[in-house]
Design a protein around this motif. Structure first.
Motif, PDB file in Angstrom:
ATOM      1  N   PRO A  32      63.271  41.032 -10.685  1.00 33.54           N
ATOM      2  CA  PRO A  32      64.695  40.820 -10.519  1.00 33.54           C
ATOM      3  C   PRO A  32      64.993  40.000  -9.279  1.00 33.54           C
ATOM      4  O   PRO A  32      64.282  40.074  -8.284  1.00 33.54           O
ATOM      5  N   PHE A  70      67.714  39.646  -6.498  1.00 35.51           N
ATOM      6  CA  PHE A  70      68.899  40.235  -5.904  1.00 35.51           C
ATOM      7  C   PHE A  70      69.309  39.469  -4.643  1.00 35.51           C
ATOM      8  O   PHE A  70      69.802  40.036  -3.685  1.00 35.51           O
ATOM      9  N   TYR A 130      64.522  49.406 -16.308  1.00 32.42           N
ATOM     10  CA  TYR A 130      65.306  48.194 -16.006  1.00 32.42           C
ATOM     11  C   TYR A 130      64.783  46.970 -16.755  1.00 32.42           C
ATOM     12  O   TYR A 130      65.550  46.243 -17.392  1.00 32.42           O
ATOM     13  N   GLU A 183      71.276  41.466 -12.612  1.00 32.30           N
ATOM     14  CA  GLU A 183      71.054  42.031 -11.287  1.00 32.30           C
ATOM     15  C   GLU A 183      72.372  42.447 -10.642  1.00 32.30           C
ATOM     16  O   GLU A 183      72.460  43.489  -9.985  1.00 32.30           O
ATOM     17  N   THR A 218      73.591  46.240  -9.424  1.00 34.72           N
ATOM     18  CA  THR A 218      74.163  46.509  -8.105  1.00 34.72           C
ATOM     19  C   THR A 218      75.532  47.178  -8.234  1.00 34.72           C
ATOM     20  O   THR A 218      75.861  48.102  -7.491  1.00 34.72           O
ATOM     21  N   GLN A 234      63.402  49.786  -7.989  1.00 33.68           N
ATOM     22  CA  GLN A 234      63.915  48.426  -7.877  1.00 33.68           C
ATOM     23  C   GLN A 234      63.982  47.957  -6.419  1.00 33.68           C
ATOM     24  O   GLN A 234      63.719  46.792  -6.120  1.00 33.68           O
ATOM     25  N   ASN A 271      62.442  44.431  -3.982  1.00 38.21           N
ATOM     26  CA  ASN A 271      63.263  43.412  -3.330  1.00 38.21           C
ATOM     27  C   ASN A 271      63.901  43.971  -2.066  1.00 38.21           C
ATOM     28  O   ASN A 271      64.635  44.957  -2.109  1.00 38.21           O
ATOM     29  N   LEU A 286      67.896  44.088  -1.880  1.00 35.01           N
ATOM     30  CA  LEU A 286      68.500  45.218  -2.569  1.00 35.01           C
ATOM     31  C   LEU A 286      68.322  46.494  -1.754  1.00 35.01           C
ATOM     32  O   LEU A 286      69.246  47.302  -1.637  1.00 35.01           O
TER      33      LEU A 286
END
Length: 219
Positions: free
Chosen positions: A2, A4, A39, A66, A70, A125, A129, A132
């Motif tokens: 992902p 982010f 996800y 994404e 959030t 998740q 990242n 995030l």
């Protein structure tokens, strides 16, 4: 993986009741699918087929998948604050009772199977990242701690306790449930159904709050 990189609130806030309901339906449907399938296994088409509407709504309100994830985190955080992190009013409110009740509400929240599963999803998740992870921490744990720190500062100002560093004390306070949080995140069995608190946990919370308050009295 992902992306982010650009984490921000809703891109285009809905101006109508129908638009707001559409946003909430997308959030709830996406949340349910992420929890059921993971996800990576969920596509925007899956979400639209589950919630109804079109992908255009997702792009309009959230930007991409994404951004939608959030927004789900933000939505759940708002629900958390509404139900758990209540303000300390001072007027006729006992600080010990406030601290005990806050921990009980927190505990009853995190032991809900869906909430526990979503916490695991956030951890998964956020490890992938850094952006995030920072966003979740700033908007979640840090904000909760600041709310409690504000209550402790008020209690200090009223001379209920001696609390020279409310932020440090807030960290210490929420550490009371750290072991129980880990049990939930690791999926270890709990002694009571998810809607109840067992007597041993209740006894533990009372004991820890009393020790916490004893440490904030004049020597």
């Amino acid at each position: 993986m992902p992306d982010f990189e650009h984490i921000e609130p809703l891109r285009d806030m809905p101006q109508t009741k129908r638009g707001h309901e559409r946003c909430v339906a997308l959030l709830l449907s996406a949340s349910r699918l992420f929890l059921e399938k993971g996800y990576d296994a969920v596509s925007l088409d899956d979400i639209v087929n589950h919630a109804g509407g079109s992908k255009a709504s997702i792009y309009k309100y959230f930007g991409n998948k994404e951004g939608l994830f959030t927004a789900i985190c933000d939505y759940r955080r708002e629900q958390f604050f509404k139900d758990i992190s209540l303000p300390f009013t001072q007027a006729g409110q006992d600080l010990r009772t406030y601290l005990i009740d806050t921990l009980i509400r927190f505990y009853l929240h995190i032991i809900q199977p869906e909430n526990a599963a979503f916490l695991r999803l956030i951890l998964e998740q956020s490890q992938r990242n850094t952006e995030l992870a920072i966003y979740i921490h700033e908007q979640g744990p840090k904000e909760i701690q600041q709310s409690l720190a504000h209550a402790l500062q008020l209690a200090h100002d009223k001379q209920y306790i001696v609390c020279k560093n409310p932020v440090y004390s807030a960290h210490m306070y929420f550490g009371i449930l750290r072991n129980l949080e880990w049990r939930v995140l690791l999926g270890l069995p709990l002694p009571q159904p998810a809607e109840e608190i067992d007597q041993e946990t209740l006894k533990y919370i009372h004991y820890c709050v009393d020790v916490f308050l004893d440490g904030h009295q004049k020597v």
